[in-house]
Design a protein around this motif. Structure first.
Motif, PDB file in Angstrom:
ATOM      1  N   VAL A   1       0.861  -1.181   0.000  1.00  0.00           N
ATOM      2  CA  VAL A   1       0.000   0.000   0.000  1.00  0.00           C
ATOM      3  C   VAL A   1       0.898   1.232   0.000  1.00  0.00           C
ATOM      4  N   VAL A   2       0.629   2.152  -0.907  1.00  0.00           N
ATOM      5  CA  VAL A   2       1.494   3.318  -1.057  1.00  0.00           C
ATOM      6  C   VAL A   2       1.191   4.353   0.020  1.00  0.00           C
ATOM      7  N   THR A   3       1.940   4.266   1.097  1.00  0.00           N
ATOM      8  CA  THR A   3       1.914   5.290   2.139  1.00  0.00           C
ATOM      9  C   THR A   3       3.357   5.665   2.428  1.00  0.00           C
ATOM     10  N   CYS A   4       3.550   6.817   3.017  1.00  0.00           N
ATOM     11  CA  CYS A   4       4.908   7.253   3.325  1.00  0.00           C
ATOM     12  C   CYS A   4       5.574   6.295   4.317  1.00  0.00           C
ATOM     13  N   ASP A   5       4.809   5.813   5.288  1.00  0.00           N
ATOM     14  CA  ASP A   5       5.359   4.868   6.261  1.00  0.00           C
ATOM     15  C   ASP A   5       5.868   3.611   5.565  1.00  0.00           C
ATOM     16  N   ASN A   6       5.080   3.096   4.607  1.00  0.00           N
ATOM     17  CA  ASN A   6       5.476   1.879   3.911  1.00  0.00           C
ATOM     18  C   ASN A   6       6.696   2.106   3.018  1.00  0.00           C
ATOM     19  N   ILE A   7       6.791   3.279   2.427  1.00  0.00           N
ATOM     20  CA  ILE A   7       7.952   3.589   1.589  1.00  0.00           C
ATOM     21  C   ILE A   7       9.209   3.690   2.442  1.00  0.00           C
ATOM     22  N   VAL A   8       9.100   4.326   3.600  1.00  0.00           N
ATOM     23  CA  VAL A   8      10.243   4.412   4.516  1.00  0.00           C
ATOM     24  C   VAL A   8      10.658   3.016   4.988  1.00  0.00           C
ATOM     25  N   ASN A   9       9.674   2.177   5.339  1.00  0.00           N
ATOM     26  CA  ASN A   9       9.979   0.811   5.776  1.00  0.00           C
ATOM     27  C   ASN A   9      10.619  -0.009   4.649  1.00  0.00           C
ATOM     28  N   ALA A  10      10.164   0.215   3.416  1.00  0.00           N
ATOM     29  CA  ALA A  10      10.754  -0.492   2.276  1.00  0.00           C
ATOM     30  C   ALA A  10      12.200  -0.056   2.055  1.00  0.00           C
ATOM     31  N   THR A  11      12.483   1.214   2.282  1.00  0.00           N
ATOM     32  CA  THR A  11      13.851   1.709   2.176  1.00  0.00           C
ATOM     33  C   THR A  11      14.746   1.032   3.205  1.00  0.00           C
ATOM     34  N   LYS A  12      14.236   0.922   4.422  1.00  0.00           N
ATOM     35  CA  LYS A  12      14.993   0.240   5.475  1.00  0.00           C
ATOM     36  C   LYS A  12      15.229  -1.220   5.106  1.00  0.00           C
ATOM     37  N   THR A  13      14.183  -1.907   4.634  1.00  0.00           N
ATOM     38  CA  THR A  13      14.307  -3.322   4.251  1.00  0.00           C
ATOM     39  C   THR A  13      15.357  -3.505   3.169  1.00  0.00           C
ATOM     40  N   ALA A  14      15.354  -2.614   2.169  1.00  0.00           N
ATOM     41  CA  ALA A  14      16.327  -2.707   1.079  1.00  0.00           C
ATOM     42  C   ALA A  14      17.754  -2.536   1.594  1.00  0.00           C
ATOM     43  N   LEU A  15      17.957  -1.625   2.539  1.00  0.00           N
ATOM     44  CA  LEU A  15      19.288  -1.403   3.101  1.00  0.00           C
ATOM     45  C   LEU A  15      19.746  -2.594   3.946  1.00  0.00           C
ATOM     46  N   VAL A  16      18.823  -3.194   4.687  1.00  0.00           N
ATOM     47  CA  VAL A  16      19.152  -4.370   5.495  1.00  0.00           C
ATOM     48  C   VAL A  16      19.570  -5.525   4.589  1.00  0.00           C
ATOM     49  N   GLU A  17      18.862  -5.718   3.493  1.00  0.00           N
ATOM     50  CA  GLU A  17      19.209  -6.792   2.557  1.00  0.00           C
ATOM     51  C   GLU A  17      20.571  -6.530   1.911  1.00  0.00           C
ATOM     52  N   LEU A  18      20.868  -5.263   1.619  1.00  0.00           N
ATOM     53  CA  LEU A  18      22.183  -4.908   1.077  1.00  0.00           C
ATOM     54  C   LEU A  18      23.278  -5.235   2.088  1.00  0.00           C
ATOM     55  N   ALA A  19      23.047  -4.937   3.363  1.00  0.00           N
ATOM     56  CA  ALA A  19      24.027  -5.252   4.407  1.00  0.00           C
ATOM     57  C   ALA A  19      24.278  -6.758   4.486  1.00  0.00           C
ATOM     58  N   ASP A  20      23.216  -7.543   4.331  1.00  0.00           N
ATOM     59  CA  ASP A  20      23.355  -9.009   4.325  1.00  0.00           C
ATOM     60  C   ASP A  20      24.310  -9.464   3.228  1.00  0.00           C
ATOM     61  N   VAL A  21      24.074  -8.955   2.023  1.00  0.00           N
ATOM     62  CA  VAL A  21      24.884  -9.356   0.870  1.00  0.00           C
ATOM     63  C   VAL A  21      26.337  -8.942   1.059  1.00  0.00           C
ATOM     64  N   MET A  22      26.564  -7.711   1.499  1.00  0.00           N
ATOM     65  CA  MET A  22      27.930  -7.218   1.669  1.00  0.00           C
ATOM     66  C   MET A  22      28.671  -8.009   2.734  1.00  0.00           C
ATOM     67  N   ALA A  23      28.005  -8.281   3.858  1.00  0.00           N
ATOM     68  CA  ALA A  23      28.652  -9.002   4.954  1.00  0.00           C
ATOM     69  C   ALA A  23      29.121 -10.379   4.520  1.00  0.00           C
ATOM     70  N   GLU A  24      28.284 -11.096   3.796  1.00  0.00           N
ATOM     71  CA  GLU A  24      28.652 -12.447   3.357  1.00  0.00           C
ATOM     72  C   GLU A  24      29.854 -12.429   2.425  1.00  0.00           C
ATOM     73  N   LYS A  25      29.940 -11.424   1.579  1.00  0.00           N
ATOM     74  CA  LYS A  25      31.039 -11.370   0.607  1.00  0.00           C
ATOM     75  C   LYS A  25      32.351 -10.895   1.235  1.00  0.00           C
TER      76      LYS A  25
END
Length: 215
Positions: A177-201
């Protein structure tokens, strides 16, 4: 004289009525942050006498549309829409680095000490490795209903003066659902997933320095 008198009368009227024309408005701004602002993922570490390698996180580039106080989205066409009220509570780049730092601290525990010296580029005295991130794109795309992230990250070995790896990374985080809260949470989720990938490598590249007792 009549002309000057008329101008003076007009200015006086504007000054007297100014308080009615410019009525103070309440600030409707809503400020958002990334991360949990928690100490649960932050642990005390001591470089002296330890074998911990030090990894310094640096932000090299961020899109100019994202590096602004207002939260922005891309509509179904080619228009960028900047919110009138929804704002970042701090520079967006600082928020991104902080959440990446906090996530990497937990993932690199026992392997490296993770620090963030965003404004000390080229620090070779206290760090063994440099993790640099350049964001090419980081925005919610309404046409795809996804938070799009594109970046390049590199890992550099200060001790051997050698770049160990360079990676292109792309992700698309769905927003129900397009709300500002959801967009902010999606940004956080994307950054967390990036941290996962970087840490493993980067775990494959981190070499523990000798302890001070061995030197």
């Amino acid at each position: 004289m009549k002309y000057k008198a008329a101008i003076a009368l007009l200015l006086c009227s504007a000054a007297c009525s100014g308080c009615k024309i410019f009525v103070p408005q309440s600030d409707r701004s809503v400020f958002y942050t990334l991360g949990d602002h928690s100490i649960s993922k932050c642990k005390n570490s001591d470089k002296e006498g330890s074998t911990l390698a030090v990894v310094n996180i640096l932000l090299g580039q961020i899109p100019s549309y994202a590096d602004c106080p207002y939260i922005v989205i891309k509509d179904s066409g080619n228009k960028l829409i900047f919110s009138d009220v929804n704002r970042w509570a701090e520079p967006f780049g600082d928020a991104c680095i902080r959440i990446l730092h906090d996530e990497l601290v937990g993932r690199m525990d026992g392997t490296a000490m993770v620090v963030s010296s965003m404004h000390t580029i080229g620090n070779t005295l206290v760090c063994d490795y440099r993790l640099s991130i350049d964001f090419d794109d980081l925005i919610y795309n309404d046409a795809e209903k996804k938070l799009v992230m594109k970046c390049t990250w590199t890992f550099f070995d200060y001790n051997n003066r050698k770049q160990l790896c360079i990676h292109k990374y792309v992700s698309a985080t769905h927003v129900d659902v397009v709300t500002c809260d959801n967009i902010v949470n999606a940004t956080k989720t994307a950054l967390v997933e990036l941290a996962d990938v970087m840490a493993e490598k980067i775990k494959d590249f981190v070499i523990l320095p000798r302890s001070t007792s061995e030197k």
